[in-house]
Motif scaffolding. Structure first.
Motif, PDB file in Angstrom:
ATOM      1  N   LEU A 340      12.014  14.761  29.280  1.00 23.79           N
ATOM      2  CA  LEU A 340      10.931  13.571  28.899  1.00 23.79           C
ATOM      3  C   LEU A 340       9.457  13.416  29.862  1.00 23.79           C
ATOM      4  O   LEU A 340       8.676  13.645  29.299  1.00 23.79           O
ATOM      5  N   ASN A 341       9.448  13.888  30.945  1.00 26.40           N
ATOM      6  CA  ASN A 341       8.329  13.993  31.621  1.00 26.40           C
ATOM      7  C   ASN A 341       7.862  15.738  32.035  1.00 26.40           C
ATOM      8  O   ASN A 341       6.609  15.847  31.914  1.00 26.40           O
ATOM      9  N   GLU A 342       8.724  16.857  31.687  1.00 25.27           N
ATOM     10  CA  GLU A 342       8.381  17.867  31.735  1.00 25.27           C
ATOM     11  C   GLU A 342       8.427  18.964  30.073  1.00 25.27           C
ATOM     12  O   GLU A 342       9.705  20.051  29.883  1.00 25.27           O
ATOM     13  N   PRO A 343       7.897  18.225  28.801  1.00 24.43           N
ATOM     14  CA  PRO A 343       8.387  19.377  27.773  1.00 24.43           C
ATOM     15  C   PRO A 343       8.495  20.228  27.447  1.00 24.43           C
ATOM     16  O   PRO A 343       8.747  21.143  27.149  1.00 24.43           O
ATOM     17  N   MET A 344       7.838  21.161  28.381  1.00 25.26           N
ATOM     18  CA  MET A 344       7.197  22.314  27.624  1.00 25.26           C
ATOM     19  C   MET A 344       8.136  23.733  28.946  1.00 25.26           C
ATOM     20  O   MET A 344       8.077  24.283  28.670  1.00 25.26           O
ATOM     21  N   THR A 345       8.895  22.488  29.507  1.00 24.27           N
ATOM     22  CA  THR A 345       9.672  23.752  30.452  1.00 24.27           C
ATOM     23  C   THR A 345      10.894  25.051  29.350  1.00 24.27           C
ATOM     24  O   THR A 345      10.971  24.030  28.242  1.00 24.27           O
ATOM     25  N   GLU A 346      11.182  25.300  29.763  1.00 23.75           N
ATOM     26  CA  GLU A 346      12.066  26.580  28.720  1.00 23.75           C
ATOM     27  C   GLU A 346      13.658  26.079  28.562  1.00 23.75           C
ATOM     28  O   GLU A 346      14.132  25.146  29.657  1.00 23.75           O
ATOM     29  N   PRO A 347      14.139  26.094  27.739  1.00 18.05           N
ATOM     30  CA  PRO A 347      15.678  25.421  27.989  1.00 18.05           C
ATOM     31  C   PRO A 347      16.584  26.261  28.579  1.00 18.05           C
ATOM     32  O   PRO A 347      16.239  27.433  28.889  1.00 18.05           O
ATOM     33  N   THR A 348      17.329  24.944  28.750  1.00 19.08           N
ATOM     34  CA  THR A 348      17.747  25.403  29.850  1.00 19.08           C
ATOM     35  C   THR A 348      19.795  25.397  29.725  1.00 19.08           C
ATOM     36  O   THR A 348      20.464  24.945  28.646  1.00 19.08           O
ATOM     37  N   THR A 349      20.099  25.974  29.864  1.00 24.81           N
ATOM     38  CA  THR A 349      22.392  25.777  29.887  1.00 24.81           C
ATOM     39  C   THR A 349      22.854  26.407  30.758  1.00 24.81           C
ATOM     40  O   THR A 349      22.805  27.140  32.170  1.00 24.81           O
ATOM     41  N   ARG A 350      22.919  25.508  31.993  1.00 24.39           N
ATOM     42  CA  ARG A 350      23.935  24.335  33.356  1.00 24.39           C
ATOM     43  C   ARG A 350      25.571  24.705  32.688  1.00 24.39           C
ATOM     44  O   ARG A 350      26.311  24.186  31.887  1.00 24.39           O
ATOM     45  N   VAL A 351      26.310  25.445  33.743  1.00 23.08           N
ATOM     46  CA  VAL A 351      27.800  25.798  33.825  1.00 23.08           C
ATOM     47  C   VAL A 351      28.217  24.811  35.070  1.00 23.08           C
ATOM     48  O   VAL A 351      27.749  25.737  36.299  1.00 23.08           O
ATOM     49  N   LEU A 352      29.063  24.411  34.657  1.00 24.18           N
ATOM     50  CA  LEU A 352      29.397  23.459  35.599  1.00 24.18           C
ATOM     51  C   LEU A 352      30.712  23.774  36.107  1.00 24.18           C
ATOM     52  O   LEU A 352      31.799  24.295  34.839  1.00 24.18           O
ATOM     53  N   PRO A 353      31.097  24.086  36.912  1.00 25.50           N
ATOM     54  CA  PRO A 353      32.530  24.704  37.744  1.00 25.50           C
ATOM     55  C   PRO A 353      33.779  24.245  37.573  1.00 25.50           C
ATOM     56  O   PRO A 353      33.541  22.424  37.104  1.00 25.50           O
ATOM     57  N   VAL A 354      34.583  24.758  37.588  1.00 27.01           N
ATOM     58  CA  VAL A 354      36.112  23.263  37.219  1.00 27.01           C
ATOM     59  C   VAL A 354      36.832  23.719  38.159  1.00 27.01           C
ATOM     60  O   VAL A 354      36.725  25.076  39.517  1.00 27.01           O
ATOM     61  N   GLU A 355      38.341  23.736  38.248  1.00 26.65           N
ATOM     62  CA  GLU A 355      39.274  23.657  38.921  1.00 26.65           C
ATOM     63  C   GLU A 355      40.572  23.771  38.293  1.00 26.65           C
ATOM     64  O   GLU A 355      41.547  22.253  37.457  1.00 26.65           O
ATOM     65  N   VAL A 356      41.218  25.148  38.716  1.00 30.95           N
ATOM     66  CA  VAL A 356      42.753  24.253  38.230  1.00 30.95           C
ATOM     67  C   VAL A 356      43.751  24.129  39.023  1.00 30.95           C
ATOM     68  O   VAL A 356      43.700  23.908  39.997  1.00 30.95           O
ATOM     69  N   LEU A 357      44.465  23.116  38.869  1.00 36.24           N
ATOM     70  CA  LEU A 357      45.373  21.746  39.406  1.00 36.24           C
ATOM     71  C   LEU A 357      46.708  22.513  38.767  1.00 36.24           C
ATOM     72  O   LEU A 357      47.576  22.454  37.691  1.00 36.24           O
ATOM     73  N   LEU A 358      47.933  23.527  40.175  1.00 39.54           N
ATOM     74  CA  LEU A 358      48.399  23.784  39.876  1.00 39.54           C
ATOM     75  C   LEU A 358      49.875  22.873  39.846  1.00 39.54           C
ATOM     76  O   LEU A 358      49.972  21.590  41.173  1.00 39.54           O
ATOM     77  N   ARG A 359      50.907  22.283  39.295  1.00 44.29           N
ATOM     78  CA  ARG A 359      51.794  20.824  38.923  1.00 44.29           C
ATOM     79  C   ARG A 359      52.794  21.568  38.889  1.00 44.29           C
ATOM     80  O   ARG A 359      53.158  22.712  38.485  1.00 44.29           O
ATOM     81  N   ASP A 360      53.879  20.543  38.221  1.00 42.25           N
ATOM     82  CA  ASP A 360      55.006  21.102  37.926  1.00 42.25           C
ATOM     83  C   ASP A 360      55.330  21.689  36.497  1.00 42.25           C
ATOM     84  O   ASP A 360      56.531  22.019  36.380  1.00 42.25           O
ATOM     85  N   SER A 361      54.238  21.523  35.448  1.00 40.33           N
ATOM     86  CA  SER A 361      55.065  21.750  34.337  1.00 40.33           C
ATOM     87  C   SER A 361      54.571  23.517  33.791  1.00 40.33           C
ATOM     88  O   SER A 361      55.599  23.722  33.007  1.00 40.33           O
ATOM     89  N   CYS A 362      54.617  23.747  35.183  1.00 39.43           N
ATOM     90  CA  CYS A 362      54.637  25.425  35.135  1.00 39.43           C
ATOM     91  C   CYS A 362      55.788  25.958  36.269  1.00 39.43           C
ATOM     92  O   CYS A 362      55.965  26.998  36.059  1.00 39.43           O
ATOM     93  N   GLY A 363      56.593  25.020  36.093  1.00 33.99           N
ATOM     94  CA  GLY A 363      57.348  26.044  37.558  1.00 33.99           C
ATOM     95  C   GLY A 363      56.729  25.501  39.053  1.00 33.99           C
ATOM     96  O   GLY A 363      55.809  25.066  39.550  1.00 33.99           O
ATOM     97  N   PRO A 364      57.904  25.235  40.218  1.00 32.31           N
ATOM     98  CA  PRO A 364      57.596  25.471  41.454  1.00 32.31           C
ATOM     99  C   PRO A 364      56.778  26.533  41.847  1.00 32.31           C
ATOM    100  O   PRO A 364      56.099  27.410  41.381  1.00 32.31           O
ATOM    101  N   HIS A 365      55.867  26.078  42.979  1.00 30.95           N
ATOM    102  CA  HIS A 365      54.092  27.064  43.495  1.00 30.95           C
ATOM    103  C   HIS A 365      54.611  27.564  44.868  1.00 30.95           C
ATOM    104  O   HIS A 365      55.048  26.354  45.740  1.00 30.95           O
ATOM    105  N   PRO A 366      54.477  28.620  45.141  1.00 28.98           N
ATOM    106  CA  PRO A 366      54.648  29.101  46.379  1.00 28.98           C
ATOM    107  C   PRO A 366      53.715  28.166  47.495  1.00 28.98           C
ATOM    108  O   PRO A 366      53.071  27.623  47.176  1.00 28.98           O
ATOM    109  N   ARG A 367      54.347  27.474  48.849  1.00 25.54           N
ATOM    110  CA  ARG A 367      53.749  26.874  49.853  1.00 25.54           C
ATOM    111  C   ARG A 367      52.663  27.335  50.468  1.00 25.54           C
ATOM    112  O   ARG A 367      52.683  29.093  50.578  1.00 25.54           O
ATOM    113  N   PRO A 368      51.205  26.706  50.978  1.00 21.49           N
ATOM    114  CA  PRO A 368      50.538  27.863  51.640  1.00 21.49           C
ATOM    115  C   PRO A 368      51.326  27.862  52.775  1.00 21.49           C
ATOM    116  O   PRO A 368      51.659  27.363  53.578  1.00 21.49           O
ATOM    117  N   ALA A 369      50.543  29.052  53.287  1.00 22.45           N
ATOM    118  CA  ALA A 369      50.713  29.182  54.783  1.00 22.45           C
ATOM    119  C   ALA A 369      50.559  28.083  55.967  1.00 22.45           C
ATOM    120  O   ALA A 369      48.998  28.020  55.978  1.00 22.45           O
TER     121      ALA A 369
END
Length: 369
Positions: A340-369
């Motif tokens: 709205l304030n800068e109507p002539m700027t080039e269009p952008t694509t912003r990709v936000l990071p994600v996080e894999v959450l290891l829980r119980d439905s895929c089996g036990p996970h090795p404990r971090p050292a």
């Protein structure tokens, strides 16, 4: 009896100030002297005056409103069939249904919450519309005529109509890749998240017989996640399916239906893992597997994508990829305001990071050292 609606002229006359001062009081209170500000405030409260949003919008060439448009995943037919009638003030009944319905699309609810938070931070309101059926075109046009900018989920609005709207309003598309358009895009790293999740199943759990439950065919996020799944399978030297073993409408009820069909057709017999395109689908499948006596994760691993709260309280807790849903909504509104304030700027694509959450439905996970 309806009282006469007070006007800005009434407030100015009663407070002994100019109309411009009253307008300034609502637009920028800090610019009005404290004694004057207090006098105007007392008159406004006494008269019950509410400034006209449409009049202020005409003066400022702004409505102070951001439009939000998302597709419908709810069961409208069932809702419309309910009769709105009075009944006993309190009902008590035994609820024998063990299926928990956590809403039709919690992802959209979180994104919308993000849009509201960011709009509020900048003094804007949010107007939401859900285009359905034959009236969809008119609903979208009506929304576009009342707002300063538009946030929409990818493919929720007809491409030609969206292009028409974008000629006069800033448009930000949430989810999905750019498709030859000139809009700003805000999305999460769907591909990378699904690659990482599938790699974990293959490398850490030694699962090799995996299938993918996809989303709606017109969902760009579902397609991107399937591509991430097949890439991980290919790099691991495993068989790569040409298409998902089933598709779901991204709802928990749809996931249950998909689970029943997969069980009835024996499509899970030779598998050791089922990767679902979103959490709601995975939770619905999990409901049916539990009812059928299939042990998760001992007999079959199940994973989702989104990181909705329901995935953290399921039994077993669902392994998933959490995407920043609220932040997607906030960033989309921030981008609308920037344009709205800068109507002539080039269009952008912003990709936000994600996080894999290891829980119980895929089996036990090795404990971090």
């Amino acid at each position: 009896m309806v009282e006469k609606t007070p006007t800005v002229y009434d407030v100015a006359e009663m407070a002994g100030v100019s109309i411009a001062t009253v307008s300034r009081y609502f637009r920028n209170p800090a610019a009005v002297r404290e004694t004057t500000r207090e006098r105007v405030r007392e008159v406004v409260l006494e008269l019950g005056y509410v400034p006209s949003g449409s009049a202020r919008g005409l003066a400022a060439r702004r409505t102070g409103t951001i439009g939000v448009c998302f597709p419908s995943f709810d069961d409208v037919a069932r809702v419309d069939a309910r009769r709105l009638e009075s009944g006993p003030p309190v009902r008590v009944r035994v609820d024998a249904d063990t299926h928990v319905d956590t809403g039709s699309d919690l992802y959209i609810a979180e994104v919308v919450r993000g849009t509201e938070i960011e709009a509020w931070r900048h003094g804007f309101a949010v107007m939401i519309a859900v285009p359905r059926g034959a009236a969809a075109h008119n609903v979208v046009e009506g929304l576009a005529g009342r707002v300063d900018g538009l946030v929409t989920l990818a493919r929720a609005i007809d491409a030609d109509q969206l292009a028409h709207i974008a000629r006069r309003l800033p448009v930000v598309v949430v989810a999905g890749p750019r498709e030859g358009d000139v809009y700003d895009h805000v999305t999460a790293n769907n591909h990378g998240g699904m690659v990482a999740l599938t790699d974990h199943l293959i490398d850490d759990h030694r699962l090799t017989r995996l299938e993918f439950v996809g989303g709606p065919e017109d969902s760009p996020d579902a397609q991107t996640r399937f591509e991430g799944f097949t890439e991980a399978m290919l790099l691991a030297g495993l068989g790569v399916p040409e298409r998902p073993v089933a598709r779901c409408d991204f709802t928990r009820a749809g996931g249950r239906e998909t689970g029943r069909r997969l069980l009835a057709e024996g499509l899970l017999d030779d598998l050791d893992g089922l990767v679902c395109a979103n959490d709601q689908s995975a939770l619905g499948v999990l409901d049916e597997l539990t009812a059928a006596g299939v042990r998760v994760p001992q007999d079959l691993a199940v994973t989702g994508f989104d990181g909705i709260e329901a995935s953290n309280v399921s039994s077993p807790r669902l392994t998933t990829v959490r995407q920043p849903m609220v932040e997607l909504g906030r960033l989309a509104v921030a981008q609308v305001l920037h344009r709205l304030n800068e109507p002539m700027t080039e269009p952008t694509t912003r990709v936000l990071p994600v996080e894999v959450l290891l829980r119980d439905s895929c089996g036990p996970h090795p404990r971090p050292a």
